[in-house]
Design a protein around this motif. Sequence first.
Motif, PDB file in Angstrom:
ATOM      1  N   GLY A 127       0.812  -1.220   0.000  1.00  0.00           N
ATOM      2  CA  GLY A 127       0.000   0.000   0.000  1.00  0.00           C
ATOM      3  C   GLY A 127       0.837   1.258   0.000  1.00  0.00           C
ATOM      4  O   GLY A 127       0.551   2.210  -0.744  1.00  0.00           O
ATOM      5  N   LEU A 128       1.899   1.281   0.819  1.00  0.00           N
ATOM      6  CA  LEU A 128       2.765   2.462   0.869  1.00  0.00           C
ATOM      7  C   LEU A 128       3.504   2.646  -0.446  1.00  0.00           C
ATOM      8  O   LEU A 128       3.650   3.771  -0.948  1.00  0.00           O
ATOM      9  N   TYR A 129       3.935   1.539  -1.022  1.00  0.00           N
ATOM     10  CA  TYR A 129       4.636   1.614  -2.303  1.00  0.00           C
ATOM     11  C   TYR A 129       3.734   2.187  -3.394  1.00  0.00           C
ATOM     12  O   TYR A 129       4.126   3.086  -4.144  1.00  0.00           O
ATOM     13  N   LEU A 130       2.501   1.672  -3.477  1.00  0.00           N
ATOM     14  CA  LEU A 130       1.590   2.133  -4.525  1.00  0.00           C
ATOM     15  C   LEU A 130       1.196   3.591  -4.325  1.00  0.00           C
ATOM     16  O   LEU A 130       1.050   4.342  -5.297  1.00  0.00           O
ATOM     17  N   ALA A 131       1.033   4.013  -3.074  1.00  0.00           N
ATOM     18  CA  ALA A 131       0.685   5.412  -2.810  1.00  0.00           C
ATOM     19  C   ALA A 131       1.795   6.340  -3.281  1.00  0.00           C
ATOM     20  O   ALA A 131       1.541   7.388  -3.895  1.00  0.00           O
ATOM     21  N   SER A 132       3.034   5.968  -3.012  1.00  0.00           N
ATOM     22  CA  SER A 132       4.140   6.830  -3.439  1.00  0.00           C
ATOM     23  C   SER A 132       4.378   6.730  -4.944  1.00  0.00           C
ATOM     24  O   SER A 132       4.786   7.696  -5.589  1.00  0.00           O
ATOM     25  N   GLU A 133       4.087   5.560  -5.528  1.00  0.00           N
ATOM     26  CA  GLU A 133       4.307   5.382  -6.969  1.00  0.00           C
ATOM     27  C   GLU A 133       3.472   6.373  -7.774  1.00  0.00           C
ATOM     28  O   GLU A 133       3.912   6.856  -8.827  1.00  0.00           O
ATOM     29  N   ARG A 134       2.290   6.728  -7.285  1.00  0.00           N
ATOM     30  CA  ARG A 134       1.405   7.648  -8.004  1.00  0.00           C
ATOM     31  C   ARG A 134       1.991   9.052  -8.099  1.00  0.00           C
ATOM     32  O   ARG A 134       1.533   9.860  -8.912  1.00  0.00           O
ATOM     33  N   LEU A 135       2.997   9.343  -7.278  1.00  0.00           N
ATOM     34  CA  LEU A 135       3.605  10.668  -7.292  1.00  0.00           C
ATOM     35  C   LEU A 135       4.643  10.821  -8.402  1.00  0.00           C
ATOM     36  O   LEU A 135       5.086  11.933  -8.690  1.00  0.00           O
ATOM     37  N   GLY A 136       5.056   9.724  -8.993  1.00  0.00           N
ATOM     38  CA  GLY A 136       6.072   9.779 -10.036  1.00  0.00           C
ATOM     39  C   GLY A 136       5.473   9.756 -11.426  1.00  0.00           C
ATOM     40  O   GLY A 136       4.256   9.701 -11.609  1.00  0.00           O
ATOM     41  N   ARG A 137       6.340   9.804 -12.420  1.00  0.00           N
ATOM     42  CA  ARG A 137       5.900   9.757 -13.815  1.00  0.00           C
ATOM     43  C   ARG A 137       6.157   8.409 -14.458  1.00  0.00           C
ATOM     44  O   ARG A 137       5.484   8.048 -15.411  1.00  0.00           O
TER      45      ARG A 137
END
Length: 384
Positions: A127-137
């Motif tokens: 969950g933490l990984y996917l949440a932060s992944e959305r911040l990148g391109r």
Amino acid sequence: MKALHVITGLGVGGAEQQLRLLLRHLPFDCDVVTLTNPGAVADGLVDDGVRVTHLGMAGNRDLAALPRLARLIRTGGYDLVHTHLYRACIYGRLAARIAGVRAIVATEHSLGDSQMEGRRLTAGVRGLYLASERLGRATVAVSPTVAARLKHWGVPAPRIEVVPNGIDLDRFRFDPAQRLRTRRRLGLPETAYVIGAIGRLTAGKQFAVLIRALTQLPDDHWLLLVGGGPEESVLRRTAHEAGVADRVLFTGERPYVPDGSPGPDLPSLTAAMDLLASPSPEEAFGLAVVEGLAAGLPVLYASCPAIEDLPAHTASAARRVRGGPEEFARAIAEARAQGPRPRTTPDAAHHYSITRSAARLMDVYAAAVAAPSVSPSPQGVSSS
């Protein structure tokens, strides 16, 4: 372009050494921030002329590191931030967005089916990984296998780019004179048949399988373990209890590229080997296997997406081994019975040339910098 690479640590490891090699082949200057452990690779980067900053992060929950990193990114005026390894991806992507950088790329080096960098893949980690992944391109997968795992996790396919790890083929090209020098330096008998293994000495790599396999092979078989890590004392004890400690050599951490440290570097050690074995059952790429192929070695592996993702004829010297010590002992004996083969570099190794990987990564960078600012912002941070 001005880019910043953020990585969790800079001890001698596959992702860390891959970063150093990559920076040698990118056509612009890059800075590096390490959250923790400015180890041997940090020293090597500095020797290469790269500016390295140690953030001094105390642990996974050291939230005070976030504003420090955001401030560093903002004052550096970076066009792009590239993160590597789990903790750096979590903190680095968020800090970059807070600092106003939208061109964010992350490389996923170590995602397996059940673990990531040795940590179990819990719902919280995902969950933490996917949440932060959305911040990148873009998220870079080092193999199609890792790309498939990311999709299964829930990362949208259009955000995933496959850029494999790269190797410096010239550095690994076999040199018979280097082979003789290194074997003499290590004190290996002239008639020794040397089984090599490369990687962090951790439980997941399962190097004990090779130690136990050695007990089933003739006394002229030696095992050369290249790497350091928390399991070294356990492996030494295993070799002693198995009665083969006098035929197992531990080299410690060895650099991929020359860094002035005493002892042979990794390409010198592969030149001294007769075969490379990788018993790890779960790999994201399998860099050690590709390095062995680049050195012209026959290789035995339990898991290697880098080879499995290519046509079989590109790596005819590679063989997958399913099982434990008995199966590896049998495969080693069969490989030796086939006799020595020419130490040439197969097509599979050429496929993973560092120059090719660097060029593909430049395409990812160009797309990330050119993309419009439409990705979601962290709460309270403007996306304008």
